[in-house]
Write a protein that holds these residues in place. Structure first.
Motif, PDB file in Angstrom:
ATOM      1  N   TRP A  44       0.821  -1.213   0.000  1.00  0.00           N
ATOM      2  CA  TRP A  44       0.000   0.000   0.000  1.00  0.00           C
ATOM      3  C   TRP A  44       0.853   1.260   0.000  1.00  0.00           C
ATOM      4  CZ3 TRP A  44      -4.293  -0.584   4.267  1.00  0.00           C
ATOM      5  CH2 TRP A  44      -5.111  -1.665   3.952  1.00  0.00           C
ATOM      6  N   VAL A  45       2.078   1.163   0.484  1.00  0.00           N
ATOM      7  CA  VAL A  45       2.889   2.341   0.796  1.00  0.00           C
ATOM      8  C   VAL A  45       3.800   2.718  -0.367  1.00  0.00           C
ATOM      9  CG1 VAL A  45       4.584   3.277   2.399  1.00  0.00           C
ATOM     10  CG2 VAL A  45       2.845   1.700   3.224  1.00  0.00           C
ATOM     11  N   LYS A  46       3.830   4.024  -0.672  1.00  0.00           N
ATOM     12  CA  LYS A  46       4.751   4.488  -1.713  1.00  0.00           C
ATOM     13  C   LYS A  46       5.914   5.287  -1.144  1.00  0.00           C
ATOM     14  CE  LYS A  46       2.696   8.853  -3.142  1.00  0.00           C
ATOM     15  NZ  LYS A  46       2.261   9.640  -4.270  1.00  0.00           N
ATOM     16  N   SER A  47       5.740   5.901   0.044  1.00  0.00           N
ATOM     17  CA  SER A  47       6.843   6.661   0.638  1.00  0.00           C
ATOM     18  C   SER A  47       6.604   6.840   2.132  1.00  0.00           C
ATOM     19  CB  SER A  47       6.977   8.029  -0.029  1.00  0.00           C
ATOM     20  OG  SER A  47       5.825   8.819   0.227  1.00  0.00           O
ATOM     21  N   TYR A  48       7.620   7.362   2.794  1.00  0.00           N
ATOM     22  CA  TYR A  48       7.496   7.642   4.217  1.00  0.00           C
ATOM     23  C   TYR A  48       8.403   8.803   4.582  1.00  0.00           C
ATOM     24  CZ  TYR A  48      12.069   5.664   5.349  1.00  0.00           C
ATOM     25  OH  TYR A  48      13.417   5.448   5.449  1.00  0.00           O
ATOM     26  N   ARG A  49       8.128   9.387   5.746  1.00  0.00           N
ATOM     27  CA  ARG A  49       9.012  10.395   6.328  1.00  0.00           C
ATOM     28  C   ARG A  49       8.969  10.217   7.831  1.00  0.00           C
ATOM     29  NH1 ARG A  49       6.169  14.604   8.630  1.00  0.00           N
ATOM     30  NH2 ARG A  49       4.033  14.829   7.923  1.00  0.00           N
ATOM     31  N   ILE A  50      10.023  10.647   8.494  1.00  0.00           N
ATOM     32  CA  ILE A  50      10.096  10.579   9.941  1.00  0.00           C
ATOM     33  C   ILE A  50       9.777  11.959  10.495  1.00  0.00           C
ATOM     34  CG2 ILE A  50      11.580  10.068  11.925  1.00  0.00           C
ATOM     35  CD1 ILE A  50      11.111   7.634  10.122  1.00  0.00           C
ATOM     36  N   GLN A  51       8.935  11.997  11.504  1.00  0.00           N
ATOM     37  CA  GLN A  51       8.635  13.261  12.163  1.00  0.00           C
ATOM     38  C   GLN A  51       9.123  13.193  13.606  1.00  0.00           C
ATOM     39  OE1 GLN A  51       4.309  13.868  12.421  1.00  0.00           O
ATOM     40  NE2 GLN A  51       4.470  13.242  14.552  1.00  0.00           N
ATOM     41  N   GLY A  52       9.426  14.339  14.164  1.00  0.00           N
ATOM     42  CA  GLY A  52       9.869  14.424  15.547  1.00  0.00           C
ATOM     43  C   GLY A  52      10.212  15.861  15.875  1.00  0.00           C
ATOM     44  N   PRO A  53      10.886  16.091  16.984  1.00  0.00           N
ATOM     45  CA  PRO A  53      11.235  17.458  17.388  1.00  0.00           C
ATOM     46  C   PRO A  53      12.053  18.206  16.336  1.00  0.00           C
ATOM     47  CG  PRO A  53      11.589  15.941  19.203  1.00  0.00           C
ATOM     48  CD  PRO A  53      11.250  15.108  17.999  1.00  0.00           C
ATOM     49  N   GLU A  54      12.879  17.489  15.592  1.00  0.00           N
ATOM     50  CA  GLU A  54      13.700  18.140  14.559  1.00  0.00           C
ATOM     51  C   GLU A  54      12.862  18.685  13.411  1.00  0.00           C
ATOM     52  OE1 GLU A  54      13.291  13.851  13.635  1.00  0.00           O
ATOM     53  OE2 GLU A  54      13.931  14.915  15.422  1.00  0.00           O
ATOM     54  N   THR A  55      11.635  18.187  13.269  1.00  0.00           N
ATOM     55  CA  THR A  55      10.729  18.692  12.228  1.00  0.00           C
ATOM     56  C   THR A  55       9.622  19.562  12.811  1.00  0.00           C
ATOM     57  OG1 THR A  55       9.322  16.722  12.334  1.00  0.00           O
ATOM     58  CG2 THR A  55      11.133  16.687  10.729  1.00  0.00           C
ATOM     59  N   GLY A  56       9.720  19.858  14.112  1.00  0.00           N
ATOM     60  CA  GLY A  56       8.735  20.722  14.746  1.00  0.00           C
ATOM     61  C   GLY A  56       7.531  19.989  15.307  1.00  0.00           C
ATOM     62  N   CYS A  57       7.612  18.669  15.394  1.00  0.00           N
ATOM     63  CA  CYS A  57       6.498  17.863  15.907  1.00  0.00           C
ATOM     64  C   CYS A  57       6.859  17.289  17.277  1.00  0.00           C
ATOM     65  CB  CYS A  57       6.196  16.716  14.949  1.00  0.00           C
ATOM     66  SG  CYS A  57       5.715  17.259  13.307  1.00  0.00           S
ATOM     67  N   LEU A  58       5.887  17.220  18.153  1.00  0.00           N
ATOM     68  CA  LEU A  58       6.139  16.680  19.488  1.00  0.00           C
ATOM     69  C   LEU A  58       6.301  15.165  19.477  1.00  0.00           C
ATOM     70  CD1 LEU A  58       3.663  18.813  21.616  1.00  0.00           C
ATOM     71  CD2 LEU A  58       6.133  19.069  21.404  1.00  0.00           C
ATOM     72  N   LEU A  59       5.485  14.486  18.684  1.00  0.00           N
ATOM     73  CA  LEU A  59       5.478  13.026  18.646  1.00  0.00           C
ATOM     74  C   LEU A  59       6.488  12.514  17.631  1.00  0.00           C
ATOM     75  CD1 LEU A  59       4.028  10.420  19.597  1.00  0.00           C
ATOM     76  CD2 LEU A  59       2.465  10.741  17.689  1.00  0.00           C
ATOM     77  N   ARG A  60       7.342  11.587  18.057  1.00  0.00           N
ATOM     78  CA  ARG A  60       8.284  10.944  17.134  1.00  0.00           C
ATOM     79  C   ARG A  60       7.537   9.781  16.489  1.00  0.00           C
ATOM     80  NH1 ARG A  60      12.705  11.733  15.137  1.00  0.00           N
ATOM     81  NH2 ARG A  60      14.337  10.222  14.785  1.00  0.00           N
ATOM     82  N   ALA A  61       7.442   9.790  15.165  1.00  0.00           N
ATOM     83  CA  ALA A  61       6.680   8.766  14.451  1.00  0.00           C
ATOM     84  C   ALA A  61       7.138   8.689  13.001  1.00  0.00           C
ATOM     85  CB  ALA A  61       5.186   9.095  14.502  1.00  0.00           C
ATOM     86  N   VAL A  62       6.654   7.675  12.319  1.00  0.00           N
ATOM     87  CA  VAL A  62       6.864   7.560  10.879  1.00  0.00           C
ATOM     88  C   VAL A  62       5.511   7.842  10.224  1.00  0.00           C
ATOM     89  CG1 VAL A  62       6.511   5.058  10.902  1.00  0.00           C
ATOM     90  CG2 VAL A  62       7.684   6.090   8.996  1.00  0.00           C
ATOM     91  N   VAL A  63       5.548   8.643   9.158  1.00  0.00           N
ATOM     92  CA  VAL A  63       4.336   8.995   8.424  1.00  0.00           C
ATOM     93  C   VAL A  63       4.439   8.352   7.044  1.00  0.00           C
ATOM     94  CG1 VAL A  63       2.856  10.851   7.594  1.00  0.00           C
ATOM     95  CG2 VAL A  63       4.261  11.200   9.647  1.00  0.00           C
ATOM     96  N   PHE A  64       3.588   7.368   6.812  1.00  0.00           N
ATOM     97  CA  PHE A  64       3.560   6.699   5.514  1.00  0.00           C
ATOM     98  C   PHE A  64       2.577   7.416   4.604  1.00  0.00           C
ATOM     99  CE2 PHE A  64       4.755   3.096   8.306  1.00  0.00           C
ATOM    100  CZ  PHE A  64       5.932   2.730   7.682  1.00  0.00           C
ATOM    101  N   THR A  65       2.917   7.495   3.323  1.00  0.00           N
ATOM    102  CA  THR A  65       1.989   7.972   2.304  1.00  0.00           C
ATOM    103  C   THR A  65       1.642   6.768   1.446  1.00  0.00           C
ATOM    104  OG1 THR A  65       3.012  10.153   2.294  1.00  0.00           O
ATOM    105  CG2 THR A  65       1.624   9.590   0.409  1.00  0.00           C
ATOM    106  N   THR A  66       0.350   6.486   1.349  1.00  0.00           N
ATOM    107  CA  THR A  66      -0.074   5.326   0.576  1.00  0.00           C
ATOM    108  C   THR A  66      -0.172   5.691  -0.907  1.00  0.00           C
ATOM    109  OG1 THR A  66      -2.440   5.779   0.727  1.00  0.00           O
ATOM    110  CG2 THR A  66      -1.447   4.515   2.540  1.00  0.00           C
ATOM    111  N   LYS A  67      -0.358   4.683  -1.715  1.00  0.00           N
ATOM    112  CA  LYS A  67      -0.513   4.899  -3.151  1.00  0.00           C
ATOM    113  C   LYS A  67      -1.787   5.671  -3.470  1.00  0.00           C
ATOM    114  CE  LYS A  67       2.312   0.958  -4.315  1.00  0.00           C
ATOM    115  NZ  LYS A  67       2.400  -0.404  -4.828  1.00  0.00           N
ATOM    116  N   LYS A  68      -2.732   5.688  -2.518  1.00  0.00           N
ATOM    117  CA  LYS A  68      -3.967   6.461  -2.686  1.00  0.00           C
ATOM    118  C   LYS A  68      -3.859   7.830  -2.015  1.00  0.00           C
ATOM    119  CE  LYS A  68      -7.037   2.522  -3.215  1.00  0.00           C
ATOM    120  NZ  LYS A  68      -8.281   1.895  -2.775  1.00  0.00           N
ATOM    121  N   GLU A  69      -2.627   8.241  -1.703  1.00  0.00           N
ATOM    122  CA  GLU A  69      -2.330   9.556  -1.110  1.00  0.00           C
ATOM    123  C   GLU A  69      -2.907   9.752   0.292  1.00  0.00           C
ATOM    124  OE1 GLU A  69      -0.110  11.640  -2.431  1.00  0.00           O
ATOM    125  OE2 GLU A  69       0.109  10.224  -4.090  1.00  0.00           O
TER     126      GLU A  69
END
Length: 106
Positions: A44-69
């Motif tokens: 289902w997944v076409k890409s991902y990015r990591i979020q966390g304090p370095e990106t201005g987000c409180l929660l450290r997580a991985v954000v997947f983008t699916t093929k259906k956006e």
């Protein structure tokens, strides 16, 4: 008398509205607030990015983008999620060529 108090407050408010805000271009406005515990099929997944304090987000997580956006937020500590990330990285390093379809003879 009221004008003496009100005028400086109005000027301050106008100045705050006109000054460019710091971090407006930050992706923090697109942060995950919680993560899903469901497994995600790597197909289902076409890409991902990591979020966390370095990106201005409180929660450290991985954000997947699916093929259906669609965006799906997941925990970085999940072994199943780590497997999906590894598959995406492998796919980027060695893009698989689509198998050639056998053409039918008419």
């Amino acid at each position: 008398m009221a004008l003496r108090i009100l005028l400086p407050l109005l000027l301050l408010a106008a100045a705050l509205l006109l000054l460019p805000a710091e971090g407006v271009d930050n992706v923090a406005s697109d942060c995950c607030l919680k993560t899903s515990k469901k497994n995600i099929p790597s197909a289902w997944v076409k890409s991902y990015r990591i979020q966390g304090p370095e990106t201005g987000c409180l929660l450290r997580a991985v954000v997947f983008t699916t093929k259906k956006e669609k965006k799906i937020c997941s925990s970085l500590t999940s072994p199943a999620i780590q497997k999906v990330i590894r598959r995406l990285e492998d796919k980027q390093k060695n893009p698989s060529q689509k198998p050639r379809r056998l053409q039918e003879k008419h």
